[in-house]
Design a protein around this motif. Sequence first.
Motif, PDB file in Angstrom:
ATOM      1  N   ALA A  20      22.275 -40.843  -4.729  1.00 18.40           N
ATOM      2  CA  ALA A  20      21.943 -39.545  -5.321  1.00 18.40           C
ATOM      3  C   ALA A  20      20.737 -39.673  -6.244  1.00 18.40           C
ATOM      4  CB  ALA A  20      23.153 -38.995  -6.076  1.00 18.40           C
ATOM      5  N   ILE A  23      17.372 -40.042  -4.217  1.00 15.66           N
ATOM      6  CA  ILE A  23      16.821 -38.858  -3.529  1.00 15.66           C
ATOM      7  C   ILE A  23      16.748 -37.636  -4.431  1.00 15.66           C
ATOM      8  CG2 ILE A  23      17.616 -39.670  -1.276  1.00 15.66           C
ATOM      9  CD1 ILE A  23      19.918 -37.688  -1.437  1.00 15.66           C
ATOM     10  N   MET A  25      19.217 -35.996  -6.126  1.00 14.43           N
ATOM     11  CA  MET A  25      20.310 -35.035  -6.020  1.00 14.43           C
ATOM     12  C   MET A  25      21.409 -35.397  -7.007  1.00 14.43           C
ATOM     13  SD  MET A  25      20.919 -34.388  -1.916  1.00 14.43           S
ATOM     14  CE  MET A  25      22.185 -33.141  -2.226  1.00 14.43           C
ATOM     15  N   LEU A  30      25.452 -34.384  -3.432  1.00 15.56           N
ATOM     16  CA  LEU A  30      25.406 -35.331  -2.332  1.00 15.56           C
ATOM     17  C   LEU A  30      26.773 -35.432  -1.650  1.00 15.56           C
ATOM     18  CD1 LEU A  30      23.993 -37.510  -0.676  1.00 15.56           C
ATOM     19  CD2 LEU A  30      24.636 -39.172  -2.448  1.00 15.56           C
ATOM     20  N   ALA A  33      27.238 -32.578   0.628  1.00 16.60           N
ATOM     21  CA  ALA A  33      26.405 -32.715   1.825  1.00 16.60           C
ATOM     22  C   ALA A  33      27.027 -33.705   2.813  1.00 16.60           C
ATOM     23  CB  ALA A  33      25.005 -33.177   1.431  1.00 16.60           C
ATOM     24  N   THR A  38      25.639 -31.247   6.725  1.00 15.49           N
ATOM     25  CA  THR A  38      24.382 -31.720   6.153  1.00 15.49           C
ATOM     26  C   THR A  38      23.185 -31.065   6.839  1.00 15.49           C
ATOM     27  OG1 THR A  38      25.511 -33.842   5.998  1.00 15.49           O
ATOM     28  CG2 THR A  38      23.182 -33.815   5.454  1.00 15.49           C
ATOM     29  N   THR A  39      22.188 -30.684   6.070  1.00 11.54           N
ATOM     30  CA  THR A  39      20.980 -30.096   6.652  1.00 11.54           C
ATOM     31  C   THR A  39      20.044 -31.193   7.135  1.00 11.54           C
ATOM     32  OG1 THR A  39      19.783 -30.072   4.553  1.00 11.54           O
ATOM     33  CG2 THR A  39      21.159 -28.151   5.055  1.00 11.54           C
ATOM     34  N   SER A  41      16.963 -31.479   6.455  1.00 16.51           N
ATOM     35  CA  SER A  41      16.121 -31.894   5.333  1.00 16.51           C
ATOM     36  C   SER A  41      16.796 -32.987   4.513  1.00 16.51           C
ATOM     37  CB  SER A  41      15.806 -30.685   4.450  1.00 16.51           C
ATOM     38  OG  SER A  41      15.100 -31.074   3.294  1.00 16.51           O
ATOM     39  N   THR A  42      18.083 -32.798   4.229  1.00 15.27           N
ATOM     40  CA  THR A  42      18.831 -33.787   3.448  1.00 15.27           C
ATOM     41  C   THR A  42      18.974 -35.090   4.214  1.00 15.27           C
ATOM     42  OG1 THR A  42      20.075 -32.038   2.333  1.00 15.27           O
ATOM     43  CG2 THR A  42      21.012 -34.250   2.267  1.00 15.27           C
ATOM     44  N   LYS A  45      15.775 -37.106   3.936  1.00 11.65           N
ATOM     45  CA  LYS A  45      15.631 -37.742   2.623  1.00 11.65           C
ATOM     46  C   LYS A  45      16.497 -39.000   2.534  1.00 11.65           C
ATOM     47  CE  LYS A  45      14.621 -33.583  -0.133  1.00 11.65           C
ATOM     48  NZ  LYS A  45      15.130 -32.726  -1.223  1.00 11.65           N
ATOM     49  N   ILE A  46      17.757 -38.863   2.983  1.00  6.52           N
ATOM     50  CA  ILE A  46      18.684 -39.999   2.911  1.00  6.52           C
ATOM     51  C   ILE A  46      18.226 -41.128   3.832  1.00  6.52           C
ATOM     52  CG2 ILE A  46      21.052 -40.734   3.396  1.00  6.52           C
ATOM     53  CD1 ILE A  46      21.950 -37.901   2.582  1.00  6.52           C
ATOM     54  N   ASN A  54      16.787 -41.046  11.296  1.00  7.69           N
ATOM     55  CA  ASN A  54      17.702 -39.898  11.209  1.00  7.69           C
ATOM     56  C   ASN A  54      18.862 -40.049  12.185  1.00  7.69           C
ATOM     57  OD1 ASN A  54      15.671 -38.999   9.526  1.00  7.69           O
ATOM     58  ND2 ASN A  54      15.685 -36.902  10.328  1.00  7.69           N
TER      59      ASN A  54
END
Length: 362
Positions: A20, A23, A25, A30, A33, A38-39, A41-42, A45-46, A54
Amino acid sequence: MKNRIKDVLKEKGITQKELAEKIGMTEVGLSKAINGNTTNSTVSKIAKALNVSNEDLIVREKVLKAKYGSDKTPLHLGSLELPCYVLEDGTRVFSGRGVQSALGASPNSSGTWLSKFVNSKAIVMCLHPETLDKLNNPIKFERPSSSGSQSNTYGYEVTLLIDLCNAIIDADRSRELSINETYVKNANIIIRSVAKVGIVALVDEVTGYNKDKNRAKDELQQFLANFMSQEASRWVKTFDDNFFEMIYKMRGWSWTITSQRPGIVGTWINDIVYERLAPQVFTELKKKNPKNENGNRPYRYHQFLSEEIGHPRLREHISGVMAIGRISNNNWPTFMHNLDKAYPKQYQQLDFDFVPYEEITK
């Protein structure tokens, strides 16, 4: 989208708090998410923070196809109907909408009604956590012969319905929280109906009878083929006037109107004759002689009976019925009682799907 972020964190020895901070958050954000949807975008980032792609974090959902079943062939449990399917991996499922309807939800309820219901305080208290998790994660599958935006739908493994019904009944018994009476009534109907069907299935399995079911059905179809003609034969007078006179006398009608044979007599003939000839004969006769656009059947049922077996059996049956009428002293209740003893009604359909009385009287 579903993810495996928790698994990757464990593999790399990183806590959610550390991630967290990396990134930008909050730990609570987090956690939501990771455990929710989860989106993209998130996920990006992760993935960057963990130095993975991804795809390493995303669980691609496989959409199973239903190999058997249709919304046009629902399972009947008492007065309730449930569209059911068997998926390509063998999983048996009820459609989500079907479960909602069977429990008693309004037809106008949204597709999220079931999720809200199972997560209500009264029901959550009576559900095992694992069962609740499965109810909150329905199975996505593709229905047969469906296409476009309606090709995919969601369902629940069939045993979950029993768990949910038990939870409804338990919640009602606790009296701590109010449960809609309709939900309780329908839950009891489902539990009792399944218990009856289940005990029959268990007996079939342990006795080996289920192995013979397909053979029995094949033999039945052969019997029906021998009993009936494929097409309507030429009409001949099969029911003598004495037959109708007997019925009229027992019903207290005048003999002078015998030749008119009002429509109600057709119902009596179905009851007295065709439903008692042999198993499933009446059902097959109705299939061969469907109603036309005017709601009438174009042929007499006996026109579909075979000359070799069907007609001789019919004449034999009518003679027996006439004899029963004579010994019943033209008393209708006595006649029907004796008829039930001598010629009990034959089962007309298999798998608990009986011919409705309303259909016979149409």
